[in-house]
Design an enzyme around this catalytic site. Structure first.
Site, PDB file in Angstrom:
ATOM      1  N   ASP A 130     112.763  45.794  82.322  1.00 40.00           N
ATOM      2  CA  ASP A 130     112.574  44.731  81.288  1.00 40.00           C
ATOM      3  C   ASP A 130     113.050  43.460  81.598  1.00 40.00           C
ATOM      4  O   ASP A 130     113.605  42.616  81.077  1.00 40.00           O
ATOM      5  CB  ASP A 130     113.292  45.062  80.346  1.00 40.00           C
ATOM      6  CG  ASP A 130     112.969  46.604  79.368  1.00 40.00           C
ATOM      7  OD1 ASP A 130     112.052  47.281  79.959  1.00 40.00           O
ATOM      8  OD2 ASP A 130     113.646  47.024  78.561  1.00 40.00           O
ATOM      9  N   ASP A 149     109.558  46.604  77.876  1.00 34.96           N
ATOM     10  CA  ASP A 149     109.601  46.844  76.465  1.00 34.96           C
ATOM     11  C   ASP A 149     108.389  46.444  75.881  1.00 34.96           C
ATOM     12  O   ASP A 149     107.951  45.264  76.186  1.00 34.96           O
ATOM     13  CB  ASP A 149     110.914  46.096  75.948  1.00 34.96           C
ATOM     14  CG  ASP A 149     111.766  46.678  74.858  1.00 34.96           C
ATOM     15  OD1 ASP A 149     111.731  48.142  75.009  1.00 34.96           O
ATOM     16  OD2 ASP A 149     112.364  46.182  74.125  1.00 34.96           O
ATOM     17  N   HIS A 184     106.748  46.692  72.333  1.00 38.23           N
ATOM     18  CA  HIS A 184     106.661  46.922  70.907  1.00 38.23           C
ATOM     19  C   HIS A 184     105.426  46.580  70.115  1.00 38.23           C
ATOM     20  O   HIS A 184     104.928  45.444  70.204  1.00 38.23           O
ATOM     21  CB  HIS A 184     108.029  46.401  70.232  1.00 38.23           C
ATOM     22  CG  HIS A 184     109.288  46.969  70.692  1.00 38.23           C
ATOM     23  ND1 HIS A 184     109.429  48.133  70.949  1.00 38.23           N
ATOM     24  CD2 HIS A 184     110.353  46.328  70.902  1.00 38.23           C
ATOM     25  CE1 HIS A 184     110.646  48.350  71.393  1.00 38.23           C
ATOM     26  NE2 HIS A 184     111.251  47.285  71.559  1.00 38.23           N
ATOM     27  N   HIS A 242     111.017  41.180  69.290  1.00 27.20           N
ATOM     28  CA  HIS A 242     111.094  40.904  70.567  1.00 27.20           C
ATOM     29  C   HIS A 242     109.937  41.996  71.242  1.00 27.20           C
ATOM     30  O   HIS A 242     109.690  42.911  70.927  1.00 27.20           O
ATOM     31  CB  HIS A 242     112.370  41.245  71.264  1.00 27.20           C
ATOM     32  CG  HIS A 242     112.825  42.691  71.028  1.00 27.20           C
ATOM     33  ND1 HIS A 242     113.504  43.265  70.152  1.00 27.20           N
ATOM     34  CD2 HIS A 242     112.734  43.696  72.233  1.00 27.20           C
ATOM     35  CE1 HIS A 242     113.488  44.232  70.181  1.00 27.20           C
ATOM     36  NE2 HIS A 242     113.390  44.739  71.544  1.00 27.20           N
ATOM     37  N   LYS A 254     107.672  51.128  77.354  1.00 29.67           N
ATOM     38  CA  LYS A 254     108.469  51.879  76.279  1.00 29.67           C
ATOM     39  C   LYS A 254     108.573  51.263  75.128  1.00 29.67           C
ATOM     40  O   LYS A 254     108.516  49.987  74.942  1.00 29.67           O
ATOM     41  CB  LYS A 254     109.727  51.980  77.028  1.00 29.67           C
ATOM     42  CG  LYS A 254     110.612  50.908  77.160  1.00 29.67           C
ATOM     43  CD  LYS A 254     111.662  51.189  78.156  1.00 29.67           C
ATOM     44  CE  LYS A 254     112.586  50.220  78.421  1.00 29.67           C
ATOM     45  NZ  LYS A 254     112.933  49.330  76.930  1.00 29.67           N
ATOM     46  N   CYS A 266     119.213  49.421  77.836  1.00 30.10           N
ATOM     47  CA  CYS A 266     118.100  50.037  78.571  1.00 30.10           C
ATOM     48  C   CYS A 266     118.500  50.541  79.778  1.00 30.10           C
ATOM     49  O   CYS A 266     118.074  51.548  80.608  1.00 30.10           O
ATOM     50  CB  CYS A 266     116.963  49.348  78.596  1.00 30.10           C
ATOM     51  SG  CYS A 266     116.121  48.761  77.029  1.00 30.10           S
TER      52      CYS A 266
HETATM   53  C1  VGL Z   1     116.607  46.245  75.045  1.00 28.94           C
HETATM   54  C2  VGL Z   1     117.487  46.110  73.007  1.00 28.94           C
HETATM   55  C3  VGL Z   1     116.299  46.325  72.208  1.00 28.94           C
HETATM   56  C4  VGL Z   1     116.876  46.588  76.547  1.00 28.94           C
HETATM   57  C5  VGL Z   1     115.231  46.527  74.559  1.00 28.94           C
HETATM   58  O1  VGL Z   1     115.891  46.216  77.289  1.00 28.94           O
HETATM   59  O2  VGL Z   1     117.939  46.716  76.772  1.00 28.94           O
HETATM   60  N1  VGL Z   1     117.729  46.272  74.228  1.00 28.94           N
HETATM   61  N2  VGL Z   1     115.207  46.628  73.189  1.00 28.94           N
HETATM   62 ZN    ZN Z   2     113.114  46.830  72.346  1.00 27.14          ZN
END
Ligand code: VGL
Ligand code: ZN
Length: 207
Positions: free
Chosen positions: A10, A48, A50, A83, A108, A153
């Site tokens: 990420d 990440d 979404h 995010h 993901k 993550c």
């Molecule tokens: C993450 C919070 C929400 C991460 C992803 O990549 O650690 N943290 N989504």
């Molecule tokens: Zn996230």
């Protein structure tokens, strides 16, 4: 011969300086990530990713605020600011990150009904992302994790990878944590070590 894979978790704009869920010091990882990419058989990136109506966004729950917990199917889940919305600038990899050596990218958190901290499975272990099978098919035995965030993550990816039977190494100096509560990063590192994960420095990467 078994292979060694670098997994970059990420390294996206929203987790870096100026992003919607900026993690302190995140940008410092990028030069380390670029350097490490010369030292591995296989380079993997995760994103990440979404949908805008994702359940992990506080904005999608009336009367709820960022960093509150909700209960989903009996699991406690953290609410975050919006995010890494699919195809947005915030979801793109950091612009200084070298991408030409990346062999595969795994996404993901794509299902709006469930969050996914781990790069291998969603938070309820219902669905696999395909990363585990991919690594096994490529004859990877050792994985080296770097990225964001140490206490979310990176941690859950490391724990799942260990469960899947990989030798898991976390390069601690090439990770940064959210640290919502003081000590979260330290507790995460201890949890990983207790699960049989090796904590290393990036200078100890294989050559
Ligand atoms: C993450 C919070 C929400 C991460 C992803 O990549 O650690 N943290 N989504
Ligand atoms: Zn996230």
């Amino acid at each position: 011969m078994t292979k060694k894979a670098l997994i970059m978790i990420d390294l996206q704009n929203d987790f870096c300086r100026g992003g919607n869920l900026a993690v302190k010091g995140a940008d410092e990882i990028i030069p380390i990530a670029n350097h490490l990419q010369t030292q591995f058989d296989l380079i993997i990136a995760t994103k990440d990713w979404h949908p805008a109506d994702h359940m992990s966004f506080a904005s999608n729950h009336l009367g709820r605020a960022v960093n509150e917990m909700i209960v989903v199917d009996g699991r406690k889940e953290m609410l975050w600011p919006d995010h890494c919305i699919q195809k947005s600038h915030g979801a793109s990899l950091h612009s200084d990150l070298k991408i030409d050596k990346i062999d595969a990218t795994f996404h993901k958190g794509t299902d709006k009904t469930i969050d996914s901290y781990s790069a291998f499975f969603d938070n309820a272990h219902r669905r696999a992302t395909g990363l585990g099978d991919y690594l096994k098919k490529k004859n990877v035995a050792d994985i080296y994790l770097i990225g964001l965030a140490t206490d979310y993550c990176v941690k859950f990816s490391a724990l799942d990878a260990r469960q899947l039977g990989f030798n898991v190494h976390v390069m601690v100096d090439a990770c940064r944590g959210v640290e919502l509560r003081e000590g979260d990063v330290t507790r995460s590192l201890i949890e990983m070590e207790n699960a049989g994960i090796t904590l290393v420095k990036s200078i100890h990467a294989p050559h």
